[in-house]
Design an enzyme around this catalytic site. Structure first.
Site, mmCIF file in Angstrom:
data_model
loop_
_atom_site.group_PDB
_atom_site.id
_atom_site.type_symbol
_atom_site.label_atom_id
_atom_site.label_comp_id
_atom_site.label_asym_id
_atom_site.label_seq_id
_atom_site.Cartn_x
_atom_site.Cartn_y
_atom_site.Cartn_z
ATOM 1 N N VAL A 132 -52.207 -21.149 0.559
ATOM 2 C CA VAL A 132 -51.422 -21.764 1.627
ATOM 3 C C VAL A 132 -49.993 -21.247 1.520
ATOM 4 C CG1 VAL A 132 -50.576 -23.971 2.516
ATOM 5 C CG2 VAL A 132 -52.870 -23.821 1.534
ATOM 6 N N CYS A 133 -49.446 -20.781 2.636
ATOM 7 C CA CYS A 133 -48.085 -20.229 2.616
ATOM 8 C C CYS A 133 -47.077 -21.331 2.326
ATOM 9 C CB CYS A 133 -47.747 -19.573 3.944
ATOM 10 S SG CYS A 133 -45.995 -19.135 4.059
ATOM 11 N N VAL A 134 -46.226 -21.091 1.333
ATOM 12 C CA VAL A 134 -45.318 -22.134 0.873
ATOM 13 C C VAL A 134 -44.284 -22.503 1.942
ATOM 14 C CG1 VAL A 134 -43.826 -20.478 -0.337
ATOM 15 C CG2 VAL A 134 -43.815 -22.885 -0.999
ATOM 16 N N PHE A 193 -53.595 -19.132 4.640
ATOM 17 C CA PHE A 193 -53.321 -20.097 5.714
ATOM 18 C C PHE A 193 -51.840 -20.030 6.083
ATOM 19 C CE2 PHE A 193 -57.031 -21.413 3.414
ATOM 20 C CZ PHE A 193 -57.918 -21.807 4.406
ATOM 21 N N ALA A 230 -45.902 -24.347 4.817
ATOM 22 C CA ALA A 230 -46.336 -25.662 4.364
ATOM 23 C C ALA A 230 -45.167 -26.629 4.224
ATOM 24 C CB ALA A 230 -47.072 -25.525 3.033
#
Lengths: 130, 125
Positions: free
Chosen positions: A77-79, A39, A82
């Site tokens: 989820v891409c840090v 994501f 996010a």
């Protein structure tokens, strides 16, 4: 075939999450392996634990969590995406401060390295949401 | 832990929108840089409205945005040497090479089509 998925758009406002969902179901039914769902950009909102759609609508976040439970699909989820968009996981929140429990069950947070690994390892990489 | 990755793929990154105005352009470049850090063969193509990202003397700081020109200038450091611009798009936007910040290879749509077909993966945003 090994397939990795990238989702770039937020749920509900765009069809990307729904199309990706249907694509993944069809791929699994046909015996393909979903190596990872990554994501990125506004796609990180697909992982928001506190999403509460009306009862007569599909619950996109819960649906993703279910995918992880049923098929063990890796939901990443891409840090950095996010963090920009207020979705912190415990290890990040403990460093930078903020709400610690933003990610729904089944999602994990990681860097772009995991996207690249998925791209390199998969036969196909399919992006949803321009 | 990441496994040691030895495979080298050709990854085609198409920039066909403005890199300013929202954060997606910047995040997209991050993807290309990460691919290069993984020793993949990266091709960066500017086409359509995206060609404007290459224009010299931009000052997005004036509207509170990050300047991406330093990233473009750093591409060779990341071993990204295939930076292409679509010839036809340059003409549509009235651009000539002297107006651009970095040196790029101007390539026709016809050739680009073949190169995209030959790539392992294609990315856009």
């Amino acid at each position: 075939m090994k397939i990795s998925i990238q989702i770039n758009a937020s749920p509900y406002q765009y069809q990307a999450a729904d199309t990706a969902w249907n694509f993944i179901q069809a791929a699994i039914d046909k015996g393909h392996e979903i190596y990872r769902v990554f994501f990125y950009h506004d796609g990180v909102y697909n992982a928001h634990r506190d999403s509460r759609p009306p009862g007569d609508e599909r619950d996109i976040v819960k649906r993703w969590s279910g995918l992880q439970v049923e098929h063990g699909v890796d939901l990443v989820v891409c840090v950095s995406s996010a963090q920009r968009r207020s979705l912190l996981e415990q290890s990040v929140a403990s460093k930078v401060g903020g709400y610690e429990n933003a990610l729904a069950d089944g999602f994990r947070i990681a860097g772009l390295g995991l996207l690249m690994e998925a791209v390199i390892e998969s036969d196909r990489h399919v992006t949803f949401g321009a | 832990m990441l496994r040691l990755v030895l495979k080298v793929k050709t990854l085609f990154f198409i920039i066909n929108k403005s890199l300013q105005g929202n954060v997606c352009g910047q995040e997209f470049l991050d993807m290309a840089l990460m691919a290069a850090a993984f020793d993949q063969k990266v091709v960066l193509l500017f086409e359509g409205e995206g060609v404007n990202a290459l224009v010299k003397n931009q000052c997005p700081e004036g509207v509170g945005l990050k300047n991406i020109l330093p990233i473009l200038n750093a591409l060779p450091i990341y071993d990204i040497n295939d930076v292409w611009v679509e010839k036809e798009s340059m003409e549509v936007w009235g651009l000539v090479e002297e107006k651009l910040e970095i040196s790029v290879k101007s390539i026709s749509r016809e050739v680009i089509k073949k190169q995209i077909n030959a790539a392992d993966h294609v990315f856009s945003f």
